[in-house]
Structure formats: structure tokens, C-alpha cells
Scaffold this active site. Structure first.
Site, PDB file in Angstrom:
ATOM      1  N   LYS A 110     -20.692-118.972  16.590  1.00 46.24           N
ATOM      2  CA  LYS A 110     -20.954-117.542  16.692  1.00 46.24           C
ATOM      3  C   LYS A 110     -20.437-116.764  15.467  1.00 46.24           C
ATOM      4  CE  LYS A 110     -21.015-117.283  21.749  1.00 46.24           C
ATOM      5  NZ  LYS A 110     -20.439-116.583  22.932  1.00 46.24           N
ATOM      6  N   ARG A 132     -20.467-129.225  26.351  1.00 42.24           N
ATOM      7  CA  ARG A 132     -19.784-128.211  27.149  1.00 42.24           C
ATOM      8  C   ARG A 132     -18.309-128.578  27.346  1.00 42.24           C
ATOM      9  NH1 ARG A 132     -22.618-124.248  28.720  1.00 42.24           N
ATOM     10  NH2 ARG A 132     -20.961-123.568  30.130  1.00 42.24           N
ATOM     11  N   ARG A 146     -13.047-123.593  22.047  1.00 42.62           N
ATOM     12  CA  ARG A 146     -12.810-122.185  22.383  1.00 42.62           C
ATOM     13  C   ARG A 146     -11.316-121.869  22.441  1.00 42.62           C
ATOM     14  NH1 ARG A 146     -17.699-122.022  26.841  1.00 42.62           N
ATOM     15  NH2 ARG A 146     -19.314-121.156  25.465  1.00 42.62           N
ATOM     16  N   ASN A 182     -15.758-115.977  21.583  1.00 48.65           N
ATOM     17  CA  ASN A 182     -15.247-117.295  21.976  1.00 48.65           C
ATOM     18  C   ASN A 182     -15.754-118.430  21.091  1.00 48.65           C
ATOM     19  OD1 ASN A 182     -17.865-117.287  22.875  1.00 48.65           O
ATOM     20  ND2 ASN A 182     -17.397-117.860  24.993  1.00 48.65           N
ATOM     21  N   HIS A 193     -21.309-121.372  21.385  1.00 47.53           N
ATOM     22  CA  HIS A 193     -22.197-121.306  22.553  1.00 47.53           C
ATOM     23  C   HIS A 193     -22.799-122.681  22.785  1.00 47.53           C
ATOM     24  CE1 HIS A 193     -25.554-120.126  25.201  1.00 47.53           C
ATOM     25  NE2 HIS A 193     -26.277-120.937  24.461  1.00 47.53           N
TER      26      HIS A 193
END
Length: 280
Positions: A127, A207, A227, A237, A240
Site C-alpha cells: 500500500k 493471508r 502488518r 496496514n 492487502h
């Protein structure tokens, strides 16, 4: 004398964002002819489309036209001088259950091998907050160390239209506007990941590497996660990842329409071809 039966249009004209989003929710395969106003849509392909739709059926195959200048999500295709066809697929019981994978649309003889490799792919985004803090290279190194293969890595500043569509499932949340603004605030790195090692599928493994969505929770529960190490607070964070296989297909289709996938993965670009009305 009986009334003449009304003819159903073969290709639906997508001229607004609302029609675009409605098209993306259609079950089956939708082929979008992205054209320029000065050139017009590809007429030589219409007869092929008609033949294909008769063979496949009206419920599973749809054709649409979209002028690049009319939709912000198609901004990247404006001014192109070659035909562009985008393929969007929503899984249905009549479609294949096999996992898909991706290959870049290059004429290098490798597309067939990559498309048939059977690997599952997922989207990863580094991000704007992590990019602005100079953490991109470190995150990419950790991705490699965790056993992921990066099929593509593209730096891009997303548009508001893209992010509103990308996060449309969160439109009712209080933090929606802040999230959209953040994701458009600067360049991100968009990665397509696959995985050749380990027993976990790539979506679950990615994930797990990211950790909990809230960086504070991540630091308590998974301090080694990305994160926990690179996030600060919501929505900053750092990374993604797609929630599941359906989200991965939808997100990849939205952000990487110039790549092609086999089976259920949703998009492709056919590349140059015959088109009426001059070069496209």
C-alpha cells in the site's frame, strides 16, 4: 399479420460506471470490446461472437462494447492503436472447477505452459503508506523468503474509480471514504503471487504472512507478520491480500486486465487483430 419479434442486441453498450459494475456481476463469461471513439468497435469480430454465443448459450456468454473515453476504469486504454478485448468471468456450476493461473500476454511461446501449470494465483498490494516509508524492497524480500513466486510487480497509483469498485463490498462502512482516499494517495506496488512450495494454497499462505488486518492486533498476536512489522494503524496496514479465491479472481480481473488466465481466472487481452475503421 403477426408482430415482428424484437431482435436482441448481441453486444451491450457499457457507457456508465453503473452499467460497468452490473456487467461485472453477470454470471458466466463476458467479453468486452474496448474501443476508441475515432475508430469504433471491431466489426469483423461480430460474426465470430454470434457463432460462439449460439454454440455456448445465451446464459453463459455475453458480449459488451465500452468506449475507453467514457469510463475512468478504462483510462489506461485510451489512445491505443490496437484492438483490446477484456475477459471477465464469474464462476457458475457450468464452468470448470479447475484452478487457473496467469501468463503475461507476450508472444514468447511461454503462455501455454504458464496457463496450464495449474497454480493458483492471488493479488498482493504493497500500500501507499509502506511505499512512502521506503519499505517496498524489504517487504518483497520477505515475500520471496516465505516461498512465494512473484509473477508480476507493477508500481501504480490507483484511481478513485478503481478503488471505489475494488472496495464496493465495504461501501456501507464508516471508514470507506478514508480507505479509498488512502489507496489513491500515492503509488502502490501491485503483485501477482503464486506458490510452488509448501502445502498451503497461495491465498491462505499470503493471508497468514500478512497477519491480522489491524496492525495493533497483529503486533500482539502475530509479531512476525508483515502488518505487525510495517503497519502503523488502520487503514495504514502496509499490505492487502485477497480474502478468498472468488475475491482473488475479481480483484485480479479489475487491476490486471492485460493479463490472461486459464480456466476460472477472469481476464485476457487478445492483442492486435483485424478491426474496422482504421487502426485501434
Amino acid at each position: 399479420m403477426g408482430s415482428k419479434k424484437k431482435e436482441i442486441a448481441l453486444q451491450v453498450n457499457i457507457s456508465t460506471q453503473e452499467l460497468w459494475e452490473e456487467m461485472l456481476s453477470s454470471k458466466g463469461l463476458t467479453v468486452v470490446d474496448v474501443y476508441q471513439g475515432w475508430c469504433g468497435p471491431c466489426k469483423p469480430m461480430v460474426s465470430l461472437f454470434q457463432k460462439m454465443r449460439i454454440e455456448v448459450g445465451l446464459d453463459l456468454l455475453h458480449f459488451a462494447l465500452a468506449e475507453a473515453d467514457h469510463l475512468e476504469v478504462l483510462e489506461k486504454y485510451r489512445g491505443k492503436c490496437e484492438p483490446t478485448f477484456l475477459f471477465y468471468a464469474i464462476r457458475d456450476e457450468a464452468l470448470s472447477d479447475e484452478d487457473g493461473c496467469l501468463s503475461h500476454d507476450e508472444d514468447n511461446g511461454e503462455d501455454e505452459d504458464m496457463a496450464s501449470s495449474g497454480k493458483t494465483c492471488t493479488l498482493a498490494i504493497i500500500k501507499p503508506d509502506a511505499v512512502a516509508h521506503g519499505k517496498t524492497d524489504e517487504i518483497i524480500m520477505k515475500i520471496h523468503e516465505a516461498g512465494f513466486d512473484i509473477l508480476t510487480n507493477e508500481e501504480r497509483t490507483m484511481t478513485e474509480a478503481e478503488m471505489r469498485l475494488f472496495y464496493q463490498h465495504r461501501a456501507g462502512e464508516e471508514a470507506f471514504e478514508k480507505l479509498v482516499h488512502h489507496m489513491c494517495s500515492g503509488p502502490s506496488h501491485l503483485l501477482i503471487l503464486t506458490r510452488s512450495e509448501g502445502t498451503e494454497d497461495v491465498i491462505t499462505a499470503w493471508r497468514m504472512l500478512m497477519g491480522p488486518c489491524d496492525p495493533d492486533v497483529a503486533r500482539r498476536e502475530q509479531p512476525d507478520s508483515l502488518r505487525a512489522q510495517f503497519g502503523t494503524e488502520m487503514p495504514f496496514n502496509a499490505v492487502h491480500g485477497s480474502q478468498d479465491r472468488g475475491d482473488a479472481s475479481r480483484e485480479l480481473a479489475l487491476l490486471f486486465p492485460t493479463f490472461k488466465f486459464s480456466d476460472e481466472v477472469p481476464e485476457a487481452s487478445l492483442g492486435p487483430g483485424a478491426r474496422s475503421g482504421g487502426p485501434h
